[in-house]
Structures are given as structure tokens and as C-alpha cells.
Design a protein around this motif. Structure first.
Motif, PDB file in Angstrom:
ATOM      1  N   GLY A 198     -78.761 -75.696 -92.615  1.00  0.00           N
ATOM      2  CA  GLY A 198     -80.285 -75.867 -92.151  1.00  0.00           C
ATOM      3  C   GLY A 198     -80.554 -76.684 -91.174  1.00  0.00           C
ATOM      4  O   GLY A 198     -81.453 -76.429 -90.500  1.00  0.00           O
ATOM      5  N   GLU A 199     -79.497 -77.534 -90.938  1.00  0.00           N
ATOM      6  CA  GLU A 199     -79.909 -78.473 -89.636  1.00  0.00           C
ATOM      7  C   GLU A 199     -79.685 -77.585 -88.367  1.00  0.00           C
ATOM      8  O   GLU A 199     -80.258 -77.982 -87.415  1.00  0.00           O
ATOM      9  N   ARG A 200     -78.567 -76.957 -88.521  1.00  0.00           N
ATOM     10  CA  ARG A 200     -78.315 -76.027 -87.295  1.00  0.00           C
ATOM     11  C   ARG A 200     -79.533 -75.172 -87.285  1.00  0.00           C
ATOM     12  O   ARG A 200     -79.904 -74.882 -85.953  1.00  0.00           O
ATOM     13  N   PHE A 201     -80.190 -74.460 -88.166  1.00  0.00           N
ATOM     14  CA  PHE A 201     -81.474 -73.583 -88.050  1.00  0.00           C
ATOM     15  C   PHE A 201     -82.469 -74.374 -87.547  1.00  0.00           C
ATOM     16  O   PHE A 201     -83.173 -73.869 -86.505  1.00  0.00           O
ATOM     17  N   SER A 202     -82.795 -75.813 -87.763  1.00  0.00           N
ATOM     18  CA  SER A 202     -83.681 -76.279 -87.430  1.00  0.00           C
ATOM     19  C   SER A 202     -83.584 -76.802 -85.965  1.00  0.00           C
ATOM     20  O   SER A 202     -84.389 -76.444 -85.065  1.00  0.00           O
ATOM     21  N   GLU A 203     -82.372 -76.913 -85.604  1.00  0.00           N
ATOM     22  CA  GLU A 203     -82.249 -77.079 -83.985  1.00  0.00           C
ATOM     23  C   GLU A 203     -82.240 -75.802 -83.056  1.00  0.00           C
ATOM     24  O   GLU A 203     -82.686 -75.688 -82.143  1.00  0.00           O
ATOM     25  N   ASP A 204     -81.922 -74.642 -83.876  1.00  0.00           N
ATOM     26  CA  ASP A 204     -81.951 -73.448 -83.095  1.00  0.00           C
ATOM     27  C   ASP A 204     -82.081 -72.208 -84.050  1.00  0.00           C
ATOM     28  O   ASP A 204     -81.124 -71.891 -84.864  1.00  0.00           O
ATOM     29  N   PRO A 205     -83.500 -71.607 -84.095  1.00  0.00           N
ATOM     30  CA  PRO A 205     -83.733 -70.559 -85.014  1.00  0.00           C
ATOM     31  C   PRO A 205     -82.839 -69.336 -84.495  1.00  0.00           C
ATOM     32  O   PRO A 205     -82.628 -68.469 -85.570  1.00  0.00           O
ATOM     33  N   PHE A 206     -82.335 -69.142 -83.638  1.00  0.00           N
ATOM     34  CA  PHE A 206     -81.681 -67.944 -83.269  1.00  0.00           C
ATOM     35  C   PHE A 206     -80.141 -68.032 -83.861  1.00  0.00           C
ATOM     36  O   PHE A 206     -79.466 -66.942 -83.911  1.00  0.00           O
ATOM     37  N   VAL A 207     -79.837 -69.041 -84.495  1.00  0.00           N
ATOM     38  CA  VAL A 207     -78.556 -69.015 -85.261  1.00  0.00           C
ATOM     39  C   VAL A 207     -78.505 -68.022 -86.438  1.00  0.00           C
ATOM     40  O   VAL A 207     -77.660 -67.150 -86.514  1.00  0.00           O
ATOM     41  N   LEU A 208     -79.911 -67.789 -87.150  1.00  0.00           N
ATOM     42  CA  LEU A 208     -80.034 -67.007 -88.237  1.00  0.00           C
ATOM     43  C   LEU A 208     -79.934 -65.340 -87.415  1.00  0.00           C
ATOM     44  O   LEU A 208     -79.466 -64.671 -88.257  1.00  0.00           O
ATOM     45  N   PHE A 209     -80.426 -65.471 -86.359  1.00  0.00           N
ATOM     46  CA  PHE A 209     -80.269 -63.847 -85.689  1.00  0.00           C
ATOM     47  C   PHE A 209     -78.914 -63.419 -85.418  1.00  0.00           C
ATOM     48  O   PHE A 209     -78.451 -62.367 -85.631  1.00  0.00           O
ATOM     49  N   GLN A 210     -78.051 -64.596 -84.941  1.00  0.00           N
ATOM     50  CA  GLN A 210     -76.867 -64.353 -84.698  1.00  0.00           C
ATOM     51  C   GLN A 210     -75.956 -63.609 -85.924  1.00  0.00           C
ATOM     52  O   GLN A 210     -74.979 -63.012 -85.674  1.00  0.00           O
ATOM     53  N   LEU A 211     -76.334 -64.473 -87.120  1.00  0.00           N
ATOM     54  CA  LEU A 211     -75.517 -64.077 -88.199  1.00  0.00           C
ATOM     55  C   LEU A 211     -75.899 -62.550 -88.666  1.00  0.00           C
ATOM     56  O   LEU A 211     -75.310 -61.880 -89.303  1.00  0.00           O
ATOM     57  N   ARG A 212     -76.976 -61.999 -88.106  1.00  0.00           N
ATOM     58  CA  ARG A 212     -77.395 -60.649 -88.408  1.00  0.00           C
ATOM     59  C   ARG A 212     -76.916 -59.813 -87.259  1.00  0.00           C
ATOM     60  O   ARG A 212     -77.309 -58.586 -87.353  1.00  0.00           O
ATOM     61  N   GLY A 213     -76.476 -60.374 -86.204  1.00  0.00           N
ATOM     62  CA  GLY A 213     -75.720 -59.484 -85.426  1.00  0.00           C
ATOM     63  C   GLY A 213     -76.368 -59.338 -84.032  1.00  0.00           C
ATOM     64  O   GLY A 213     -75.732 -58.650 -83.150  1.00  0.00           O
ATOM     65  N   ARG A 214     -77.019 -60.409 -83.471  1.00  0.00           N
ATOM     66  CA  ARG A 214     -77.875 -60.536 -82.382  1.00  0.00           C
ATOM     67  C   ARG A 214     -77.800 -61.918 -81.839  1.00  0.00           C
ATOM     68  O   ARG A 214     -78.280 -62.712 -82.445  1.00  0.00           O
ATOM     69  N   THR A 215     -77.368 -62.053 -80.547  1.00  0.00           N
ATOM     70  CA  THR A 215     -77.289 -63.565 -80.077  1.00  0.00           C
ATOM     71  C   THR A 215     -78.825 -63.753 -79.524  1.00  0.00           C
ATOM     72  O   THR A 215     -79.316 -62.929 -79.318  1.00  0.00           O
ATOM     73  N   LYS A 216     -78.930 -65.097 -79.336  1.00  0.00           N
ATOM     74  CA  LYS A 216     -80.064 -65.607 -78.313  1.00  0.00           C
ATOM     75  C   LYS A 216     -80.401 -64.755 -77.203  1.00  0.00           C
ATOM     76  O   LYS A 216     -81.307 -64.122 -76.970  1.00  0.00           O
ATOM     77  N   GLU A 217     -79.083 -64.492 -76.257  1.00  0.00           N
ATOM     78  CA  GLU A 217     -79.461 -64.110 -75.080  1.00  0.00           C
ATOM     79  C   GLU A 217     -79.598 -62.562 -75.326  1.00  0.00           C
ATOM     80  O   GLU A 217     -80.193 -61.971 -74.520  1.00  0.00           O
ATOM     81  N   GLN A 218     -79.037 -61.996 -76.119  1.00  0.00           N
ATOM     82  CA  GLN A 218     -79.098 -60.572 -76.342  1.00  0.00           C
ATOM     83  C   GLN A 218     -80.608 -60.232 -76.772  1.00  0.00           C
ATOM     84  O   GLN A 218     -81.108 -59.090 -75.949  1.00  0.00           O
ATOM     85  N   ILE A 219     -81.056 -61.238 -77.576  1.00  0.00           N
ATOM     86  CA  ILE A 219     -82.464 -60.905 -78.112  1.00  0.00           C
ATOM     87  C   ILE A 219     -83.630 -60.974 -76.888  1.00  0.00           C
ATOM     88  O   ILE A 219     -84.329 -60.317 -76.699  1.00  0.00           O
ATOM     89  N   LEU A 220     -83.196 -62.024 -76.339  1.00  0.00           N
ATOM     90  CA  LEU A 220     -84.326 -62.324 -75.168  1.00  0.00           C
ATOM     91  C   LEU A 220     -84.278 -61.604 -74.047  1.00  0.00           C
ATOM     92  O   LEU A 220     -85.434 -61.247 -73.354  1.00  0.00           O
ATOM     93  N   THR A 221     -83.006 -61.117 -73.642  1.00  0.00           N
ATOM     94  CA  THR A 221     -82.849 -60.119 -72.681  1.00  0.00           C
ATOM     95  C   THR A 221     -83.632 -58.880 -73.164  1.00  0.00           C
ATOM     96  O   THR A 221     -84.328 -58.498 -72.093  1.00  0.00           O
ATOM     97  N   LYS A 222     -83.568 -58.458 -74.031  1.00  0.00           N
ATOM     98  CA  LYS A 222     -84.225 -57.162 -74.548  1.00  0.00           C
ATOM     99  C   LYS A 222     -85.673 -57.132 -74.533  1.00  0.00           C
ATOM    100  O   LYS A 222     -86.147 -56.415 -74.148  1.00  0.00           O
ATOM    101  N   LEU A 223     -86.079 -58.512 -74.949  1.00  0.00           N
ATOM    102  CA  LEU A 223     -87.461 -58.704 -75.003  1.00  0.00           C
ATOM    103  C   LEU A 223     -88.232 -58.647 -73.619  1.00  0.00           C
ATOM    104  O   LEU A 223     -89.123 -57.944 -73.257  1.00  0.00           O
ATOM    105  N   ARG A 224     -87.277 -59.322 -72.633  1.00  0.00           N
ATOM    106  CA  ARG A 224     -88.029 -59.345 -71.303  1.00  0.00           C
ATOM    107  C   ARG A 224     -87.748 -57.883 -70.772  1.00  0.00           C
ATOM    108  O   ARG A 224     -88.795 -57.532 -70.085  1.00  0.00           O
TER     109      ARG A 224
END
Length: 281
Positions: free
Chosen positions: A141-167
Motif C-alpha cells: 500500500g505504501e509502494r502504491f502511494s509512492e508510485d501508482p504505476f506499480v499496480l499497472f505493472q502487476l497487471r502487465g504494463r510498466t510505467k514506461e510502456q504506458i506513458l510511451t503508448k499514451l504519448r
């Protein structure tokens, strides 16, 4: 008021829904006492070491069901079409209604219940979650507070992958708009063609908006205060004229109370009308 972000609160609420509270309390105590020696992310798994009664720390692994490439394609496409979602994620924040874009693919970002979280521990305790796993839950829970993208990573996508695709998707959208504007300009007389910069709206289109408004940008709320114009103006000053003044003052008090009631009713009705119109749209 809690200073935790809403997504952290939602994760902790999920953990606290576990029926065996004593086990959670022991896990919380383990976490607070520093028995969780390490938490690492290996691909889509959480790998942790927790000190227990044995000389060697227990090995914990935790993971969620990951989404397919097709599912993530639907999700990121949907995110890119919502300016607010893209802006918040690019700023490292979790949009409040993030589940809307996952629902399009028939998925949920957050686990629905504790059984959706898969976990293993090398301790001899057969119950799951054991106190060691529970301790990791809380620290996550503390890790999620620091970085919400941790939850995305557990679902199969890293922060870099998501932001790159969004851009990329946002960039394609802007290119499409630029192309349309360029084609429109070619049909306008030269004297009316605006400065050739497609990112700015055209003067002749200033009052046009053919897209549906982003619902999260339209917020309908009651007035922030119950104060009315009558309160701002204050009571009327009356000339002192004995009994007549007292009777007039009493009548003015009744009139002011009546007008306050009208203001209140009109304000409430305006909010209801706006809400009903918004639902109809």
C-alpha cells in the motif's frame, strides 16, 4: 482526514476486508516492526523476504492476473482519448474513475476481492494469507502511494510502456487534427486563412465545439456557502419611530426569512435541473 491517496485507501480497504482480523493484525505488526526485509518487482511479480521464527527469512511471491496485449490495447486507446486521464497519469497520479477505461475491455485494474491476489509463502503456515504475506500486503500500500504505476505493472504494463503508448496515441490524434485543419484551410479564401499553426483553434471555429464534453471536467455542486445577497447587504436601517418602527422591523424580519427560503429553494432546484440535464445529455 486521511492523507493517503484514494488508490492506496482502496488497496488497504481490500486487505482489511479479510475476515480473520487477528491474522491481519499480526501482519500489520510484522510490517511495523521491520520484519519485511525486502520487496522487489520481478516482471509482473512481487518478491519479498520476511523475517520469521526460522534463521532464514521466508520467501514470499505475490501476483495478479495480467491482461492480454489486446486488452491493454483497448485500455490505452481509451485513456488517450480522455485528456484528463492522460494528464493525470503523465503527472504520476491515478485518475479517480480509472476503472472506466478498464471496463471497456471487461477488466478491472484493482482486484475485486482478496481471492484475486495470488500469493505464496515458504513458511509452514497453511493459511493464506499468512502473517508474512499480510505484512507484504500492507507495505505494498505504501509502494502504491509512492508510485501508482506499480499496480499497472502487476497487471502487465510498466510505467514506461504506458506513458510511451499514451504519448504515441496522443501524437497521432494531434496529427489527425492538423491534417483536417489543413484540408479545411485549403477551402477558405487566401485573405481568410489564419496563421498556419494547426495547434491553435481557427477564428471562424471559435464558437464551435462538436465533441461531447469530458464528464470529469463538468462538476455540478451546490453553492460553497449558504450566504445570499440578502446576507451580504445586511439588515435594513430603520428610522426610530416608536411602536411603528417595532412593527415594521418585525415585518421586515419575516420578509427576509421568506426571501431566504426562496433563495434556498431556487438554488436547490437549479442544481437538480443541471444534474437532470447532464444525465439526459
Amino acid at each position: 482526514m486521511s492523507d493517503k491517496q484514494w488508490w492506496t485507501e482502496q488497496w488497504l480497504d481490500l486487505i482489511n476486508s479479510y475476515h480473520f482480523k487477528k491474522r491481519l493484525e499480526r501482519g500489520w505488526r510484522y510490517a511495523r516492526e521491520g520484519n519485511v526485509l525486502s520487496i522487489e518487482f520481478q516482471d509482473q511479480k512481487v518478491i519479498a523476504k520476511v523475517r520469521g521464527t526460522e534463521p532464514e527469512p521466508y520467501q514470499i511471491s505475490l501476483w495478479l492476473d495480467t491482461f492480454s496485449d489486446e486488452d491493454w490495447g483497448y485500455v490505452t486507446e481509451n485513456m488517450s482519448q480522455r485528456a484528463v486521464f492522460s494528464a493525470k497519469l503523465l503527472a504520476g497520479e491515478m485518475p479517480q474513475n480509472i476503472e472506466d477505461v478498464f471496463a471497456v475491455a471487461g477488466k478491472r485494474l484493482f482486484p475485486f476481492n482478496l481471492s484475486d491476489i495470488h500469493s505464496q509463502c515458504s513458511c509452514p503456515d497453511k493459511a493464506n494469507p499468512c502473517k508474512h504475506i499480510s505484512a507484504v500486503y500492507y507495505l505494498l500500500g505504501e509502494r502504491f502511494s509512492e508510485d501508482p504505476f506499480v499496480l499497472f505493472q502487476l497487471r502487465g504494463r510498466t510505467k514506461e510502456q504506458i506513458l510511451t503508448k499514451l504519448r504515441q496515441l496522443r501524437g497521432k490524434g494531434e496529427e489527425s487534427i492538423a491534417k483536417v485543419n489543413s484540408e479545411e484551410n485549403s477551402t477558405i479564401p487566401n485573405s481568410q486563412v489564419p496563421i498556419p499553426n494547426s495547434q491553435f483553434p481557427k477564428v471562424y471555429q471559435f464558437w464551435e465545439y462538436n465533441q461531447q464534453l469530458e464528464s470529469s471536467l463538468v462538476v455540478i455542486v451546490p453553492p460553497p456557502t449558504s450566504e445570499t445577497v440578502l446576507d451580504i447587504l445586511g439588515p435594513l436601517t430603520l428610522v426610530n419611530d416608536g411602536d411603528k418602527t417595532n412593527k415594521l422591523a418585525s415585518s421586515m424580519d419575516a420578509a427576509m426569512e421568506y426571501l431566504r427560503k426562496i433563495y434556498q429553494d431556487v438554488s436547490q432546484q437549479a442544481v437538480l435541473t443541471a444534474l437532470n440535464r447532464g444525465e439526459a445529455d
